[in-house]
Motif scaffolding. Structure first.
Motif, PDB file in Angstrom:
ATOM      1  N   PRO A   6     -33.032 -95.842  -5.497  1.00 49.96           N
ATOM      2  CA  PRO A   6     -33.675 -94.684  -4.865  1.00 49.96           C
ATOM      3  C   PRO A   6     -33.767 -94.855  -3.352  1.00 49.96           C
ATOM      4  O   PRO A   6     -33.823 -95.975  -2.831  1.00 49.96           O
ATOM      5  CB  PRO A   6     -35.070 -94.683  -5.501  1.00 49.96           C
ATOM      6  CG  PRO A   6     -35.322 -96.115  -5.839  1.00 49.96           C
ATOM      7  CD  PRO A   6     -33.997 -96.705  -6.196  1.00 49.96           C
ATOM      8  N   LYS A   7     -33.749 -93.728  -2.649  1.00 49.63           N
ATOM      9  CA  LYS A   7     -33.981 -93.733  -1.207  1.00 49.63           C
ATOM     10  C   LYS A   7     -35.452 -93.491  -0.934  1.00 49.63           C
ATOM     11  O   LYS A   7     -36.092 -92.771  -1.678  1.00 49.63           O
ATOM     12  CB  LYS A   7     -33.144 -92.643  -0.526  1.00 49.63           C
ATOM     13  CG  LYS A   7     -31.642 -92.893  -0.567  1.00 49.63           C
ATOM     14  CD  LYS A   7     -30.913 -91.775   0.163  1.00 49.63           C
ATOM     15  CE  LYS A   7     -29.421 -91.998   0.178  1.00 49.63           C
ATOM     16  NZ  LYS A   7     -28.711 -90.899   0.874  1.00 49.63           N
ATOM     17  N   VAL A  19     -45.489-100.540  14.335  1.00 45.21           N
ATOM     18  CA  VAL A  19     -46.207 -99.262  14.286  1.00 45.21           C
ATOM     19  C   VAL A  19     -45.307 -98.188  13.685  1.00 45.21           C
ATOM     20  O   VAL A  19     -45.723 -97.387  12.837  1.00 45.21           O
ATOM     21  CB  VAL A  19     -46.683 -98.861  15.691  1.00 45.21           C
ATOM     22  CG1 VAL A  19     -47.239 -97.442  15.675  1.00 45.21           C
ATOM     23  CG2 VAL A  19     -47.740 -99.832  16.193  1.00 45.21           C
ATOM     24  N   VAL A  20     -44.032 -98.167  14.117  1.00 47.60           N
ATOM     25  CA  VAL A  20     -43.080 -97.191  13.562  1.00 47.60           C
ATOM     26  C   VAL A  20     -42.901 -97.415  12.067  1.00 47.60           C
ATOM     27  O   VAL A  20     -42.888 -96.470  11.262  1.00 47.60           O
ATOM     28  CB  VAL A  20     -41.727 -97.291  14.291  1.00 47.60           C
ATOM     29  CG1 VAL A  20     -40.693 -96.379  13.635  1.00 47.60           C
ATOM     30  CG2 VAL A  20     -41.884 -96.928  15.763  1.00 47.60           C
ATOM     31  N   GLN A  21     -42.762 -98.674  11.679  1.00 47.93           N
ATOM     32  CA  GLN A  21     -42.592 -98.995  10.256  1.00 47.93           C
ATOM     33  C   GLN A  21     -43.809 -98.568   9.442  1.00 47.93           C
ATOM     34  O   GLN A  21     -43.674 -97.985   8.361  1.00 47.93           O
ATOM     35  CB  GLN A  21     -42.352-100.494  10.097  1.00 47.93           C
ATOM     36  CG  GLN A  21     -41.963-100.916   8.690  1.00 47.93           C
ATOM     37  CD  GLN A  21     -41.753-102.413   8.606  1.00 47.93           C
ATOM     38  OE1 GLN A  21     -42.570-103.199   9.076  1.00 47.93           O
ATOM     39  NE2 GLN A  21     -40.636-102.832   8.013  1.00 47.93           N
ATOM     40  N   SER A  22     -44.993 -98.846   9.962  1.00 48.95           N
ATOM     41  CA  SER A  22     -46.220 -98.460   9.267  1.00 48.95           C
ATOM     42  C   SER A  22     -46.310 -96.947   9.121  1.00 48.95           C
ATOM     43  O   SER A  22     -46.678 -96.425   8.062  1.00 48.95           O
ATOM     44  CB  SER A  22     -47.432 -99.005  10.023  1.00 48.95           C
ATOM     45  OG  SER A  22     -48.634 -98.576   9.418  1.00 48.95           O
ATOM     46  N   ALA A  23     -45.964 -96.219  10.182  1.00 49.99           N
ATOM     47  CA  ALA A  23     -46.001 -94.749  10.120  1.00 49.99           C
ATOM     48  C   ALA A  23     -44.989 -94.215   9.114  1.00 49.99           C
ATOM     49  O   ALA A  23     -45.262 -93.259   8.381  1.00 49.99           O
ATOM     50  CB  ALA A  23     -45.737 -94.170  11.505  1.00 49.99           C
ATOM     51  N   ALA A  24     -43.818 -94.824   9.044  1.00 53.55           N
ATOM     52  CA  ALA A  24     -42.791 -94.374   8.100  1.00 53.55           C
ATOM     53  C   ALA A  24     -43.248 -94.582   6.664  1.00 53.55           C
ATOM     54  O   ALA A  24     -43.075 -93.705   5.807  1.00 53.55           O
ATOM     55  CB  ALA A  24     -41.483 -95.123   8.360  1.00 53.55           C
ATOM     56  N   TYR A  25     -43.839 -95.746   6.381  1.00 56.88           N
ATOM     57  CA  TYR A  25     -44.328 -95.994   5.024  1.00 56.88           C
ATOM     58  C   TYR A  25     -45.505 -95.082   4.690  1.00 56.88           C
ATOM     59  O   TYR A  25     -45.675 -94.670   3.528  1.00 56.88           O
ATOM     60  CB  TYR A  25     -44.724 -97.458   4.859  1.00 56.88           C
ATOM     61  CG  TYR A  25     -43.549 -98.364   4.578  1.00 56.88           C
ATOM     62  CD1 TYR A  25     -42.800 -98.218   3.409  1.00 56.88           C
ATOM     63  CD2 TYR A  25     -43.174 -99.349   5.477  1.00 56.88           C
ATOM     64  CE1 TYR A  25     -41.721 -99.031   3.148  1.00 56.88           C
ATOM     65  CE2 TYR A  25     -42.085-100.176   5.221  1.00 56.88           C
ATOM     66  CZ  TYR A  25     -41.361-100.009   4.055  1.00 56.88           C
ATOM     67  OH  TYR A  25     -40.283-100.818   3.789  1.00 56.88           O
ATOM     68  N   LEU A  77     -35.762 -90.540   6.613  1.00 59.06           N
ATOM     69  CA  LEU A  77     -36.770 -91.598   6.517  1.00 59.06           C
ATOM     70  C   LEU A  77     -36.120 -92.913   6.083  1.00 59.06           C
ATOM     71  O   LEU A  77     -36.525 -93.998   6.520  1.00 59.06           O
ATOM     72  CB  LEU A  77     -37.842 -91.185   5.516  1.00 59.06           C
ATOM     73  CG  LEU A  77     -39.139 -92.003   5.510  1.00 59.06           C
ATOM     74  CD1 LEU A  77     -39.811 -91.941   6.867  1.00 59.06           C
ATOM     75  CD2 LEU A  77     -40.084 -91.469   4.444  1.00 59.06           C
ATOM     76  N   ASN A  78     -35.118 -92.818   5.239  1.00 60.12           N
ATOM     77  CA  ASN A  78     -34.382 -94.003   4.822  1.00 60.12           C
ATOM     78  C   ASN A  78     -33.749 -94.692   6.023  1.00 60.12           C
ATOM     79  O   ASN A  78     -33.805 -95.924   6.165  1.00 60.12           O
ATOM     80  CB  ASN A  78     -33.307 -93.598   3.812  1.00 60.12           C
ATOM     81  CG  ASN A  78     -32.391 -94.743   3.446  1.00 60.12           C
ATOM     82  OD1 ASN A  78     -32.844 -95.796   3.042  1.00 60.12           O
ATOM     83  ND2 ASN A  78     -31.091 -94.538   3.593  1.00 60.12           N
ATOM     84  N   ALA A  79     -33.159 -93.896   6.907  1.00 54.97           N
ATOM     85  CA  ALA A  79     -32.542 -94.478   8.098  1.00 54.97           C
ATOM     86  C   ALA A  79     -33.585 -95.114   9.007  1.00 54.97           C
ATOM     87  O   ALA A  79     -33.371 -96.203   9.558  1.00 54.97           O
ATOM     88  CB  ALA A  79     -31.772 -93.393   8.852  1.00 54.97           C
TER      89      ALA A  79
END
Length: 886
Positions: free
Chosen positions: A739-740, A284-290, A259-261
């Motif tokens: 932190p990661k 959208v990808v960023q929002s899903a990751a967060y 998820l960090n990557a």
């Protein structure tokens, strides 16, 4: 004691013992034997006298009875003695027997008393298993009456599964003649209850040492068994909890690492030239990751709270600005749904508090996020008021009100349970794990408060919670106007189509002694202006919502500019701010733009700048965007120990963007080898790696440094999020902890915090200190979140604190106390870096390194140089403070 239920001839324990009446009869028999001997001797005397009188030629019976001859007397005496001796011997023998019987009876009575009064049950059975003897405790353990137990089969007390085992042991005792201890089994009481018992079994023998039955002591161990079972369950639960914590830590690492990557590379891509479609897809990808990161954090927090391993921090914070910052995080989401998001703090609530702002923010964001999720139209308002205030201890009452769907009465208590939602179908429509409110409820409890909800189906909900904080009495209670700024009496036109937000803004302005003129639309604003003009009044400032309906904001701005001339300054309130938007409003003559939800300090700064005489271009009062000052990081040679290819790529790209040279190794062993062959400015060390982890590698590096006297900064990178991870890294010798998933802004700030930034040329430094005090002011104010009051407070503390620290170092140098020199120089270095006094920070670092190496050569010159640099910077800092408002 006699049992009323015991019939005659009952073979109970006491019926087998000798009674006192038996002992008295034996004593009387001994006395009778002695008397009989005397009687027989007397009869013989009479009988002998009669015989002698019949056979003798002379003398009568009386003569022979009273006056026998010598020979006659001697024979009678011998017979008399014989009978007396015989009677005495028999009496002695009987009395000895009596004494033995009494001793035996006393021993048996004592034995009986003991067995009757012990808590354990005593029993005897014959070969057929019939009870022949038992005591009162045995009867109580089994729950039967005495007459029911008499000659009862012992098998009736056992379960079918236990019968074979117990009687197998009886048979073994019979065959071996040896006792057996601690036999455990279950008995069934008369009421059907089952009890765990333990018994010892020994043989009962007759006078010929033949086994004729069994005896034993029966003990009820049910409570002990239950306690042992509870102990085992507790140990199993603790083991399961430890396993769960380890699992969660590993899970956190395994999920956070990729998820960090994802988050990092998306952030880098968004900073590059992209088409509109590509940018939208990446967002959208960023929002899903967060969103995924939020779920992970909820799960970890819930587990830590459940295990009692979450502890609250204590740090000071400004409540009003804090709430504004927290709400801005969700302002875009609210704006996308066309919802009004605002907050109001009651005037009597202290502003400077001490507590855990991070957990407080977590609860707030959870409640506000849920409100946005379940509200389709209307508003979401956060209220803060004082529940109680005693001895500088505040019980803060927070409320989050929405105009959403509401919650049925029967479901309102359910929503605070883990993994629960008011309506199971909502998890498909709105998403969510059902953990957020459960975590919030437990966090509120840790903060000394409680949480509850009031809701009407179809009319919205109000979530309430309380939390305890200490009041920081040493700090100002609220935003304070600068001494040279007087806003009292200023007429301000406030235009907002949301009644709640309009009321809150008017309260803020009134608290600064301004005169607000409220209007709920562009048309009503024009009406207010017309009436004021008729009374001969003018507007000093217009505060207008950018999202007005109907006539629109721009038309109102043009109307004011045409009627009120340049004297009326206009401040616009925007939900979102972009450069394009700012340019458009700047062209229309808008002086300042402040983002919503409006923080009091932001609004105050915007008003002061709007009313200033300077013809400045439009400014947007907002938080600094990440990456704006990345050029401030000097070019560094950095060693990165990271085993994940995704993270290696992200870190390399990020550091290259910062003009840093990067060397990547895959584990701690290779990191040690790289440090032995090359000089680096910094090491970024992953904690969990194959072959050698980051903790072990750091310990080895620090051991080598003790020989060389050098020190290379090491920053830990870890996806572990459990309690104690940071402490474990620092104890191993690491300088800081990131932190990661790693946020670029966080990593950059960490590097700047622990490394001295290259100092500017002397001429430039002197010029900055001498004439251009404002050259660095904008940069410093960004570092202090554009909070003028906060900047002045901290700057004042720095100016008052550093001279005593210099004196401490001078005295420590004279006393050759290298540890005190190193510790104080390190503190001065950090203070100087906070104000970006890079030259002074670099000198303090040199002094710290000299002392850390155990040498004080040249320390005197360094402290004089440091004192001079800090003195010059103090003059520079005071000049900046004079230019800061707020």
């Amino acid at each position: 004691m006699a049992d009323p239920h015991t019939p005659k001839n009952t073979p109970r324990l006491k019926d087998r013992l000798l009674h006192p009446q038996t002992r008295s009869s034996a004593a009387r028999l001994a006395d009778r034997v002695l008397l009989m001997g005397v009687g027989v001797a007397s009869v013989y005397w009479i009988f002998a006298s009669l015989l002698f009188s019949l056979n003798a030629e002379t003398g009568t019976f009386l003569t022979h009875f009273l006056n026998p001859g010598f020979n006659e007397f001697l024979s009678r005496l011998l017979v008399l003695c014989f009978f007396m001796i015989f009677g005495s011997q028999v009496g002695y023998t009987l009395r000895q027997r009596q004494a033995l019987d009494e001793a035996l009876a006393g021993s048996e009575e004592k034995h009986r008393t003991i067995l009757e009064n012990i808590e354990d049950g005593y029993y005897e059975i014959d070969f057929q298993g019939n009870l022949t003897v038992f005591n009162e405790s045995f009867r109580k353990i089994t729950g039967y009456a005495a007459d029911q137990l008499t000659m009862q089969d012992f098998r009736r007390l056992l379960t079918p599964a236990e019968t074979g085992k117990v009687f197998g042991v009886f048979e073994k005792v019979r065959q071996t003649g040896r006792a057996i201890k601690d036999l455990g089994f279950v008995i069934v009481r008369r009421d059907g209850a089952r009890r765990w018992v333990e018994t010892s079994i020994s043989p009962v023998t007759d006078s010929d040492s033949q086994v004729i039955g069994y005896r034993g002591i029966l003990r009820d161990v049910t409570r002990r068994r239950q306690a042992d079972a509870l102990k085992q369950e507790k140990m199993a639960a603790e083991s399961a909890s430890r396993s769960k914590s380890e699992f969660l830590a590993n899970m956190s690492h395994e999920i956070r690492t990729p998820l960090n990557a994802i988050i990092g590379l998306v952030e880098l891509l968004l900073a590059s030239p992209l088409s509109r479609e590509q940018r939208e897809d990446l967002k959208v990808v960023q929002s899903a990751a967060y969103a995924l990161l939020s779920v992970i954090n909820d799960i970890l927090d819930f587990s830590k709270i459940e295990a009692g391993k979450l502890e609250l921090e204590r740090s000071p914070f400004n409540l009003r600005d804090f709430l504004g910052e927290a709400l801005k995080i969700l302002a875009v989401r609210a704006h996308e749904k066309h919802l009004e998001l605002a907050y109001r703090v009651a005037p009597n609530v202290p502003d400077r508090l001490v507590g855990d702002p991070h957990r407080f923010r977590q609860v707030l964001l959870n409640l506000i996020g849920n409100a946005i999720k379940f509200t389709d139209s209307g508003e979401i308002v956060v209220f803060a008021q004082c529940d109680s205030l005693e001895n500088d201890r505040l019980m803060l009452h927070m409320a989050v009100r929405d105009t959403g769907a509401g919650i049925p009465t029967g479901k309102q208590a359910l929503i605070f349970d883990a993994f629960s939602q008011a309506d199971g179908s909502t998890s498909r429509k709105f998403g969510g794990t059902g953990l957020g409110l459960a975590v919030s409820s437990q966090l509120v409890s840790l903060m000394g408060g409680r949480i509850w909800v009031k809701s009407v189906l179809g009319k919205g909900s109000i979530f309430h919670f309380t939390a305890a904080f200490d009041v920081n009495t040493a700090a100002p209670a609220a935003p304070v106007l600068p001494a040279d700024v007087d806003l009292s009496g200023l007429r301000v036109l406030v235009v907002d189509d949301n009644a709640t937000n309009l009321k809150i803004l008017c309260e803020m302005l009134a608290s600064w002694k301004m005169v607000p003129k409220a209007a709920s639309s562009a048309e009503s604003a024009k009406t207010v202006l017309t009436r004021m003009q008729q009374r001969g009044e003018a507007v000093d400032l217009a505060l207008i919502d950018s999202d007005l309906t109907r006539a629109g904001t721009l038309s109102l701005v043009r109307y004011i500019r045409s009627r009120e001339a340049p004297a009326a300054r206009i401040t616009l309130m925007l939900t979102t701010t972009t450069a394009k938007t700012a340019d458009r409003y700047n062209a229309e003559g808008v002086a300042m733009v402040v983002t919503k939800p409006v923080r009091p300090s932001d609004l105050l700064d915007a008003i002061i700048k709007s009313l200033s005489q300077e013809n400045v271009p439009i400014e947007v009062v907002k938080e600094k965007r990440s990456g704006e000052q990345e050029t401030a990081l000097p070019p560094l040679n950095i060693l990165v120990a990271e085993d994940t290819p995704f993270n290696q790529k992200y870190i390399r790209r990020l550091l290259e963007n910062w003009r840093c040279r990067t060397t990547i190794v895959e584990n701690g062993r290779l990191a040690i080898a790289a440090l032995a062959n090359q000089n680096f400015d910094l090491v970024l060390m992953d904690v969990q790696m194959p072959e050698m982890d980051g903790i072990t590698a750091t310990l080895r590096i620090r051991e080598e440094e003790q020989k060389t006297g050098r020190h290379i900064p090491i920053v830990a990178m870890t996806a572990h999020a459990m309690k104690g991870d940071r402490e474990r890294c620092i104890e191993a010798g690491m300088d800081d902890y990131v932190p990661k998933p790693i946020a670029s802004a966080t990593l950059r700030k960490t590097i700047l915090r622990i490394l001295p930034v290259a100092a500017p040329a002397p001429a430039a430094s002197e010029a900055a200190a001498g004439t251009d005090a404002g050259a660095d002011l904008a940069v410093l104010m960004e570092a202090f979140n554009n909070d003028g009051t906060f900047f002045k407070d901290v700057a004042g503390m720095f100016i008052s604190d550093y001279p005593p620290m210099l004196e401490t170092i001078e005295k420590a140098i004279d006393a050759k106390d290298v540890e005190l020199v190193s510790r104080t120089a390190h503190a001065l270095k950090g203070m100087a870096r906070n104000f970006q006094a890079d030259t002074a920070a670099a000198t303090a670092l040199k002094l710290e390194q000299v002392a850390a190496a155990g040498r004080l050569d040249g320390a005197g010159e360094l402290i004089r140089q440091l004192a001079a640099e800090l003195g010059r910077f103090e003059t520079h800092l005071k000049a900046m403070m004079a230019r800061v408002t707020g």
